[in-house]
Design a protein around this motif. Structure first.
Motif, PDB file in Angstrom:
ATOM      1  N   ASN A   1       0.819  -1.212   0.000  1.00  0.00           N
ATOM      2  CA  ASN A   1       0.000   0.000   0.000  1.00  0.00           C
ATOM      3  C   ASN A   1       0.852   1.261   0.000  1.00  0.00           C
ATOM      4  N   ASN A   2       0.311   2.304  -0.610  1.00  0.00           N
ATOM      5  CA  ASN A   2       0.810   3.648  -0.344  1.00  0.00           C
ATOM      6  C   ASN A   2      -0.216   4.340   0.540  1.00  0.00           C
ATOM      7  N   TRP A   3       0.077   5.584   0.924  1.00  0.00           N
ATOM      8  CA  TRP A   3      -0.814   6.226   1.897  1.00  0.00           C
ATOM      9  C   TRP A   3      -2.150   6.618   1.298  1.00  0.00           C
ATOM     10  N   LEU A   4      -2.198   6.844  -0.001  1.00  0.00           N
ATOM     11  CA  LEU A   4      -3.494   7.113  -0.629  1.00  0.00           C
ATOM     12  C   LEU A   4      -4.398   5.891  -0.517  1.00  0.00           C
ATOM     13  N   SER A   5      -3.868   4.710  -0.791  1.00  0.00           N
ATOM     14  CA  SER A   5      -4.713   3.515  -0.727  1.00  0.00           C
ATOM     15  C   SER A   5      -5.128   3.209   0.703  1.00  0.00           C
ATOM     16  N   VAL A   6      -4.254   3.448   1.667  1.00  0.00           N
ATOM     17  CA  VAL A   6      -4.605   3.220   3.070  1.00  0.00           C
ATOM     18  C   VAL A   6      -5.713   4.165   3.505  1.00  0.00           C
ATOM     19  N   TYR A   7      -5.509   5.451   3.271  1.00  0.00           N
ATOM     20  CA  TYR A   7      -6.506   6.434   3.710  1.00  0.00           C
ATOM     21  C   TYR A   7      -7.832   6.252   2.981  1.00  0.00           C
ATOM     22  N   SER A   8      -7.776   5.867   1.718  1.00  0.00           N
ATOM     23  CA  SER A   8      -9.011   5.645   0.952  1.00  0.00           C
ATOM     24  C   SER A   8      -9.810   4.482   1.528  1.00  0.00           C
ATOM     25  N   ALA A   9      -9.096   3.451   1.994  1.00  0.00           N
ATOM     26  CA  ALA A   9      -9.782   2.303   2.580  1.00  0.00           C
ATOM     27  C   ALA A   9     -10.405   2.627   3.922  1.00  0.00           C
ATOM     28  N   LEU A  10      -9.758   3.469   4.712  1.00  0.00           N
ATOM     29  CA  LEU A  10     -10.219   3.751   6.067  1.00  0.00           C
ATOM     30  C   LEU A  10     -11.214   4.908   6.138  1.00  0.00           C
TER      31      LEU A  10
ATOM     32  N   ILE B   1      -1.697   6.965  11.679  1.00  0.00           N
ATOM     33  CA  ILE B   1      -0.616   7.941  11.590  1.00  0.00           C
ATOM     34  C   ILE B   1       0.265   7.547  10.418  1.00  0.00           C
ATOM     35  N   GLY B   2       0.158   8.313   9.326  1.00  0.00           N
ATOM     36  CA  GLY B   2       0.856   7.941   8.096  1.00  0.00           C
ATOM     37  C   GLY B   2       1.400   9.135   7.352  1.00  0.00           C
ATOM     38  N   GLY B   3       1.764   8.907   6.106  1.00  0.00           N
ATOM     39  CA  GLY B   3       2.455   9.892   5.309  1.00  0.00           C
ATOM     40  C   GLY B   3       1.566  11.014   4.797  1.00  0.00           C
ATOM     41  N   ARG B   4       2.237  12.037   4.243  1.00  0.00           N
ATOM     42  CA  ARG B   4       1.532  13.249   3.837  1.00  0.00           C
ATOM     43  C   ARG B   4       1.449  13.435   2.329  1.00  0.00           C
ATOM     44  N   ALA B   5       1.919  12.457   1.563  1.00  0.00           N
ATOM     45  CA  ALA B   5       1.783  12.513   0.107  1.00  0.00           C
ATOM     46  C   ALA B   5       1.286  11.162  -0.380  1.00  0.00           C
ATOM     47  N   ALA B   6       0.515  11.169  -1.453  1.00  0.00           N
ATOM     48  CA  ALA B   6      -0.249   9.996  -1.875  1.00  0.00           C
ATOM     49  C   ALA B   6       0.612   8.784  -2.193  1.00  0.00           C
ATOM     50  N   SER B   7       1.714   8.969  -2.928  1.00  0.00           N
ATOM     51  CA  SER B   7       2.444   7.838  -3.483  1.00  0.00           C
ATOM     52  C   SER B   7       3.514   7.276  -2.565  1.00  0.00           C
ATOM     53  N   ILE B   8       3.742   7.874  -1.414  1.00  0.00           N
ATOM     54  CA  ILE B   8       4.749   7.356  -0.488  1.00  0.00           C
ATOM     55  C   ILE B   8       4.299   6.006   0.041  1.00  0.00           C
ATOM     56  N   GLY B   9       5.190   5.031   0.034  1.00  0.00           N
ATOM     57  CA  GLY B   9       4.850   3.695   0.475  1.00  0.00           C
ATOM     58  C   GLY B   9       4.804   3.569   1.985  1.00  0.00           C
ATOM     59  N   VAL B  10       4.060   2.582   2.442  1.00  0.00           N
ATOM     60  CA  VAL B  10       3.910   2.347   3.872  1.00  0.00           C
ATOM     61  C   VAL B  10       5.227   1.891   4.495  1.00  0.00           C
ATOM     62  N   GLY B  11       5.957   0.992   3.823  1.00  0.00           N
ATOM     63  CA  GLY B  11       7.075   0.301   4.445  1.00  0.00           C
ATOM     64  C   GLY B  11       8.206   1.172   4.932  1.00  0.00           C
ATOM     65  N   GLY B  12       8.889   1.829   4.019  1.00  0.00           N
ATOM     66  CA  GLY B  12      10.032   2.647   4.410  1.00  0.00           C
ATOM     67  C   GLY B  12       9.639   3.772   5.342  1.00  0.00           C
ATOM     68  N   PHE B  13       8.487   4.357   5.112  1.00  0.00           N
ATOM     69  CA  PHE B  13       8.001   5.453   5.955  1.00  0.00           C
ATOM     70  C   PHE B  13       7.870   4.996   7.405  1.00  0.00           C
ATOM     71  N   MET B  14       7.259   3.843   7.621  1.00  0.00           N
ATOM     72  CA  MET B  14       7.042   3.352   8.980  1.00  0.00           C
ATOM     73  C   MET B  14       8.365   3.032   9.674  1.00  0.00           C
ATOM     74  N   LEU B  15       9.284   2.393   8.972  1.00  0.00           N
ATOM     75  CA  LEU B  15      10.511   1.901   9.600  1.00  0.00           C
ATOM     76  C   LEU B  15      11.516   3.011   9.865  1.00  0.00           C
ATOM     77  N   GLY B  16      11.339   4.176   9.214  1.00  0.00           N
ATOM     78  CA  GLY B  16      12.263   5.279   9.419  1.00  0.00           C
ATOM     79  C   GLY B  16      11.801   6.314  10.418  1.00  0.00           C
ATOM     80  N   GLY B  17      10.583   6.187  10.934  1.00  0.00           N
ATOM     81  CA  GLY B  17      10.055   7.153  11.897  1.00  0.00           C
ATOM     82  C   GLY B  17       8.646   7.565  11.555  1.00  0.00           C
ATOM     83  N   GLY B  18       8.506   8.444  10.556  1.00  0.00           N
ATOM     84  CA  GLY B  18       7.197   8.762  10.019  1.00  0.00           C
ATOM     85  C   GLY B  18       6.509   9.964  10.627  1.00  0.00           C
TER      86      GLY B  18
END
Length: 537
Positions: free
Chosen positions: A174-183, A191-208
């Motif tokens: 998932n990217n954050w657009l798909s996550v937010y669209s589902a929820l 608590i997720g990213g601020r741009a649509a195409s950023i992926g969930v994985g790297g964002f979460m593991l680096g802080g976010g």
């Protein structure tokens, strides 16, 4: 991408998802036996017949055998070079530097055990691998393996809610657009990213850092548990109460401990928001910086506010863009009134859903360009913040002849509320002391067109930060922390967490990955022993 309500827990969503052996790799670990536990008989795979025993293997031959083995086992999920699936993979990265990488093959797993198989085949053949969630890094090899196996999580894209909707279980495709669209239909977010195409994985593991971080903390501080494929192929769930050391390490430690195949995140309510960018001319810069400082210092008074300020030059005009976000639809919140009193030449502020917000900000992150992100942190100081802006504009002429160049300095704050919430659920690996805030996080981003200008751009950014850091040290304002999600390939975020945290991270990695598979066979992105690129450019 799918969402459904899951009754009775999250442990079995989308695959086995349960530990089927000890998480700790034994001294007598045997890759062949581990593959057999997954139903893979090495003796029946034609490409592996010449790889029996412990004979020496070249990386090229090993990766050919690994990719052929994956194709034998999962024919429709493997894309060879020059195929449509392969070109879709390489052509869909954010930065050109990532797009240029040529893996031997691309593997698109659909369940966690297939990820385990790929890791074990990599070990069996000594073939390097990389894993891609969104592919939003700005340097070569971060999430694609040159000549190796690139694991693309694109088809692992489920989003599920537990029975009381307090936890969303999210796969890394998932990217954050798909996550937010589902929820969003449930009035929820995470608590997720601020741009649509950023992926969930790297964002979460680096802080976010999120729009909601002053209320709830960073993304890594809002994880209920991680589902992790370890180096031995074993799948474990790491939480505050199970494998708690691994859980701690994954909260900021990057891709050094395993491949995360599911992120179980606490949900939050998400009403309509209000926000957008106010654009200011250079005559207003000192007032804008003053407003930035005041909002940062008053974050505890109103956690609904989030801000960043970008300084750039366009068409020969110096501009500041203050992106002001309020997590409720309030027209003029008190905390932003100072910004509102400064004359602006443009204002995009409107009511937005979270889905609309991340789509709107996607325009600030164009695809198909050469990119660099490069952050530092200092202690928050208004005079110094103004000085940095002046230095930045004085140095822009260094890249004036670089085709397509657009350098931008962006100011954010790591606020006191964010720092306090970093102790949630046993704390994270980032090494912050809540008493030292707020911290001024800034990064210089730049895009440009031609590879021939790479060294000019990197030298410009490096010389800018050298000047800033030297001044910060002279004023006693320097801070070591480097935010992994913005870090350049010349930086070492793990070292910035402090000696004790780095040592603990290395100890945890050794415990779960004694052969250092995720350090050596997955060499991309930020490792425990140093920056991805060392030496001069």
């Amino acid at each position: 991408m799918y969402i459904w309500t899951l009754v009775g827990g999250l442990s079995a969503v989308g695959g086995i998802g349960l530990s089927y052996a000890s998480a700790i790799e034994p001294d007598n670990f045997n890759v062949t036996s581990a593959l057999e536990n997954l139903g893979v008989d090495v003796s029946k795979i034609p490409a592996l017949q010449s790889f029996s025993g412990l004979q020496s293997r070249s990386n090229r031959n090993g990766c050919a055998a690994a990719c052929e083995s994956l194709s034998f086992l999962f024919s429709t999920k493997v894309s060879a070079q020059n195929s449509t699936g392969y070109n879709n993979f390489t052509g869909s990265f954010w930065s050109v530097q990532q797009e240029e990488v040529q893996p031997h093959c691309v593997f698109r797993p659909t369940v966690n055990t297939e990820v385990s198989t790929a890791v074990l085949l990599s070990r069996y053949t000594d073939c390097e691998f990389a894993a891609r969630s969104g592919g939003h890094a700005a340097f070569t090899g971060a999430s694609s393996a040159p000549g190796g196996i690139s694991i693309w999580f694109k088809d692992m894209n489920e989003v599920a809610l537990n029975d009381d909707k307090s936890v969303a279980s999210i796969q890394p495709g998932n990217n954050w657009l798909s996550v937010y669209s589902a929820l969003e239909p449930y009035g929820l977010a995470v608590i997720g990213g601020r741009a649509a195409s950023i992926g969930v994985g790297g964002f979460m593991l680096g802080g976010g850092i999120s729009y909601h971080s002053n209320l709830y903390g960073w993304a890594c501080d809002n994880v209920q548990s991680f589902e992790v494929v370890t180096a031995s192929g074993v799948i474990v769930t790491a939480s505050e109460f199970s494998h708690s050391d691994l859980y701690w390490a994954l909260r900021g430690g990057g891709n050094n401990f395993g491949l995360v195949t599911r992120y179980n995140l606490y949900t939050i309510p998400c009403p309509e928001m209000r926000g957008g960018a106010r654009t200011f001319l250079q005559t207003e810069f000192t007032d804008v910086v003053n407003a930035f400082i005041n909002v940062a210092n008053n974050a505890s008074a109103d956690g609904h506010a989030q801000q960043y300020v970008a300084f750039l030059q366009t068409g020969g005009t110096n501009l500041a863009l203050a992106e002001l976000t309020y997590t409720k639809n309030v027209t003029n919140p008190e905390i932003f009134k100072q910004y509102r009193s400064i004359p602006a030449v443009a204002d995009t502020t409107t009511a937005k859903t979270l889905v609309q917000y991340v789509e709107y900000l996607e325009a600030d992150n164009p695809f198909g360009l050469r990119e660099v992100y490069w952050p530092i942190t200092v202690h928050l100081n208004e005079d110094f913040a103004n000085w940095i802006v002046e230095v930045f504009y004085s140095m822009i002429p260094q890249v004036a002849n670089v085709t397509g160049s657009q350098p931008v300095v962006i100011y954010q704050a790591i606020t006191e509320p964010m720092l306090k919430k970093m102790s949630n659920f046993g704390g994270n690996a980032l090494g912050f002391d809540a008493s030292t805030g707020p911290i001024h996080l800034m990064h210089l981003s730049c895009w440009w067109t031609n590879e021939s200008d790479d060294a000019i751009v990197y030298s410009f950014v490096n010389s800018f930060w050298d000047k800033v850091i030297t001044q910060a040290k002279s004023l006693g304002l320097d801070n070591d922390y480097i935010y992994m999600n913005y870090a350049s390939m010349f930086q070492d975020p793990i070292a910035s967490y402090g000696d004790s945290n780095k040592a603990l991270l290395k100890s945890i990695a050794s415990k779960y990955d004694p052969k250092a598979i995720y350090q050596t066979l997955q060499p991309g992105y930020f490792k425990l022993d140093g920056a991805p690129v060392t030496g001069s450019f």
